[in-house]
Design an enzyme around this catalytic site. Structure first.
Site, PDB file in Angstrom:
ATOM      1  N   ASN A 175      20.941 -10.290  18.131  1.00 52.81           N
ATOM      2  CA  ASN A 175      20.763  -9.919  16.996  1.00 52.81           C
ATOM      3  C   ASN A 175      21.031  -8.105  16.385  1.00 52.81           C
ATOM      4  O   ASN A 175      20.458  -7.562  16.237  1.00 52.81           O
ATOM      5  CB  ASN A 175      19.204 -10.216  16.619  1.00 52.81           C
ATOM      6  CG  ASN A 175      18.802 -11.364  15.901  1.00 52.81           C
ATOM      7  OD1 ASN A 175      19.906 -12.165  15.468  1.00 52.81           O
ATOM      8  ND2 ASN A 175      17.940 -11.907  16.732  1.00 52.81           N
ATOM      9  N   GLU A 176      22.761  -8.015  16.527  1.00 53.09           N
ATOM     10  CA  GLU A 176      23.222  -6.520  16.670  1.00 53.09           C
ATOM     11  C   GLU A 176      22.934  -5.982  15.081  1.00 53.09           C
ATOM     12  O   GLU A 176      21.971  -6.374  13.842  1.00 53.09           O
ATOM     13  CB  GLU A 176      24.794  -6.413  16.831  1.00 53.09           C
ATOM     14  CG  GLU A 176      24.842  -7.520  17.625  1.00 53.09           C
ATOM     15  CD  GLU A 176      25.118  -6.681  18.991  1.00 53.09           C
ATOM     16  OE1 GLU A 176      23.856  -5.828  18.903  1.00 53.09           O
ATOM     17  OE2 GLU A 176      25.205  -6.640  19.878  1.00 53.09           O
ATOM     18  N   PRO A 177      22.615  -4.505  14.955  1.00 51.94           N
ATOM     19  CA  PRO A 177      23.224  -4.347  14.021  1.00 51.94           C
ATOM     20  C   PRO A 177      23.352  -4.798  12.901  1.00 51.94           C
ATOM     21  O   PRO A 177      24.356  -5.045  12.848  1.00 51.94           O
ATOM     22  CB  PRO A 177      23.297  -2.657  14.578  1.00 51.94           C
ATOM     23  CG  PRO A 177      23.248  -2.365  15.295  1.00 51.94           C
ATOM     24  CD  PRO A 177      23.092  -3.704  16.198  1.00 51.94           C
TER      25      PRO A 177
END
Ligand code: GLP
Length: 635
Positions: A175-177
């Site tokens: 869950n990237e930025p």
């Protein structure tokens, strides 16, 4: 299982940390001296869940993570299975994520990782392990698969314990930025930092998949209990943001602040940026050691943007350092003492200065010359981390030996191996090549990741790196016979994130130390991820020194891949003149084969440390290489 937001009792969680550490930490945090101990504690919780469920005739559902971080935990679970009869027969697992487009057998696929690190070694039932699958489907099919994964978790009764690591981008799972708190299992585009961090595993940035499938933040928050594990200095900054800053999509791990039962389990290096460790005087009343004063006063100097010698009582008070003054000192005397402390770390004589008053010098001058042994985990490390100091030691008449503990072949790009093969063929070695490498040459050409791990290919890469390191060291005045390459077996038989240290590694390092019997030792990796080559190298050297005490009471630690030392952490700073900086630059330019080499970065780091000293009001140098003293008794 209710929605996480309904079950959230953040205020109560806040209470549990409230009296300890404060207004700063918004998630319960446990800090352990080292990762192994921390991992064992989580393993005990998992084992007790599994056993209690067995007694009730129920299943335990685990959410699992990949990366180096959970490896010590998986090793402990395997040990519990083998030695203490822990059965996994009632366990169902759901992994967080998987890269897109990798075959299950690809060396970097998380499916293979889980088999190698855990599933193949315990009695978990076939069909009870689940890993999201992101391969080869249309967008719609992928969406359906993701929804089915979510449904399967629900059908299993939800996740009892979710394990997490944290990426340097602050991600949990992938869950990237930008990932919303409500996100569910889905396909995501990987952040540049994530791909950079994986580039050594994949033999180069461009081989790292661009997308992956991951459980969403919302999926993760529904687990009953969440443990986020993190080791090493590399994670310290992002851990602090997740724990202390307001929750935000920029660092998705911060969303764990709203979970009612999430906990961060850290080693000291990963916890090192938390306010309670970095600025303890802001959290509690403390006993002021000299080093702590140095830390606090240099911090006050940065905060007020004033050199140390210009700080006044008000600056101390406004920086929360009023009690230092109240202890009967005044800012004037504190400033001078701290300034001198910093000043005394600076020396152009890293092996000690003969015939000089040495009371305040970082290193004693006797005996002279010294036998300096400089350890690198991978052969290039010392050149990058302390090339100018190596040159000085040699120029000042010391006997210098550079020891490369591993071959470093995993960092050599495939293209370099192919280039060498081409050269060898041109000079008539075709037959020899095909005899040794067989079809691995063709497989390398098409980017077959397995071929890059072939022992013969790795041997070739070791030779390339060795030649480059010899060339680079010679630019620093170090002859080939001063270099020792140990090619430790843990590295040769492993790959990134999957190294197994054995007695053979320990014996080789201890034997070398006994033979060399140094009285000046430099090593990196004291705060590295303990599963990285640098972290392992440090532990091996420390163990060897414990076994074979050296004739000095301290060693010097340099930083290589980790964040550079802060001024207050420095015990010896070796100034580098513009000419020496250029010399180091020239030496580093001779290293070309290495993936993600920190050449530029390290030359800039050397400049930044010098700038930091300048800002404190000390002398202004072009650059500096800096070291931390570690007492042998503390190893
Ligand atoms: C990958 C994984 C994450 C993991 C992160 C950190 O990106 N998808 O789940 O937490 O790497 O990796 P490491 O533990 O190797 O530092």
């Amino acid at each position: 299982m209710g929605h996480p937001l309904q079950r959230c009792w953040k205020d109560c969680a806040w209470q549990t940390v409230g009296d300890m550490h404060d207004r700063y930490e918004k998630i319960p945090v446990q800090v352990y001296p080292e990762a192994g101990e921390a991992a064992c504690r989580v393993a005990v919780e998992i084992a007790s869940l599994i056993r209690s469920r067995q007694e009730e005739g129920r299943d335990a559902v685990l959410g699992l993570a990949t990366g180096s971080t959970p490896i010590p935990l998986y090793r402990e679970l395997i040990r519990l299975h083998r030695e203490e009869g822990l059965s996994f027969s009632n366990v169902t697992t759901f992994n967080l994520d998987e890269y897109s487009g990798l075959d299950a057998n690809h060396p970097e696929s998380y499916t293979r990782f889980m088999r190698e690190q855990l599933f193949d070694h315990v009695d978990i039932g076939e069909g009870r392990t689940n890993i999201p699958n992101a391969s080869g489907d249309s967008a719609e099919e992928l969406e359906n698969k993701c929804a089915a994964y979510e449904q399967k978790i629900l059908d299993a009764g939800g996740i009892d314990i979710q394990l997490l690591g944290i990426g340097r981008s602050g991600h949990i799972g992938f869950n990237e930025p930008g990932s919303p708190v409500t996100s569910r299992t889905r396909v995501v585009t990987l952040d540049r930092i994530t791909r950079l961090d994986a580039s050594a595993d994949f033999q180069g940035f461009h081989n790292v998949p661009r997308t992956a499938v991951t459980m969403g933040v919302g999926t993760i928050l529904e687990a009953d209990k969440v443990f986020l594990l993190a080791w090493g200095k590399g994670k310290a900054d992002v851990v602090r943001i997740a724990v202390e800053e307001p929750e935000s999509e920029v660092v998705t791990a911060s969303f764990l602040q709203r979970h009612f039962n999430a906990e961060f389990v850290l080693d000291e290096a990963a916890a090192g940026d938390l306010t309670r460790l970095r600025y303890p005087w802001l959290v509690d009343s403390i006993s002021w050691t000299r080093r702590m004063k140095r830390r606090a006063i240099s911090w006050a100097s940065g905060k007020t943007e004033k050199p140390i010698l210009k700080l006044v009582d008000d600056d101390y008070n406004e920086s929360g350092l009023g009690d230092l003054i109240a202890e009967g000192e005044n800012s004037y005397s504190l400033n001078i003492a701290t300034f001198n402390d910093f000043q005394h770390t600076i020396t152009g004589w890293p092996g000690g200065k003969p015939d000089a008053n040495e009371e305040t010098r970082p290193e004693k001058s006797t005996p002279h010359p010294k036998h300096a042994v400089i350890f690198s985990a991978e052969p290039q490390d010392a050149l990058v981390g302390m090339g100018a100091t190596i040159n000085r030691l040699k120029e000042q008449g010391h006997h210098v030996t550079l020891v490369a503990l591993t071959s470093g072949n995993l960092r050599v790009r495939d293209e370099e191996a192919l280039k060498l093969i081409r050269c060898l063929k041109t000079v008539g070695q075709s037959e020899q090549i095909s005899h040794q490498l067989g079809d691995h040459v063709e497989r390398l050409q098409v980017g077959d990741a397995e071929a890059a791990l072939n022992p013969e290919v790795r041997k070739l890469k070791s030779a390339i790196l060795r030649a480059e390191v010899v060339d680079s060291a010679s630019a620093l005045g170090i002859d080939e016979d001063a270099l020792q390459f140990l090619d430790l077996p843990f590295y040769e038989s492993g790959r990134f994130r999957q190294f197994h240290v054995t007695d053979a590694d320990h014996e080789a390092v201890a034997k070398l130390l006994e033979t060399l019997n140094p009285n000046l030792v430099f090593v990196a990796g004291s705060v590295a991820d303990p599963m990285s080559p640098q972290g392992i190298a440090f532990q091996l050297v420390a163990a060897a020194i414990r076994k074979f005490p050296i004739t000095t009471d301290h060693i010097w630690c340099y930083r290589h891949r980790e964040e550079a030392l802060k001024p207050y952490e420095i015990d010896m700073s070796v100034p580098i003149s513009p000419v020496q900086h250029e010399l180091k630059g020239n030496a580093l330019q001779r290293l070309r084969a290495v993936v993600d080499l920190r050449n530029e970065e390290s030359l800039n780091d050397d400049r930044s440390v010098a700038a930091a000293y300048d800002e404190l009001g000390l002398a202004e140098y072009e650059a500096m290489e800096v070291f931390q003293r570690v007492k042998v008794e503390k190893l």
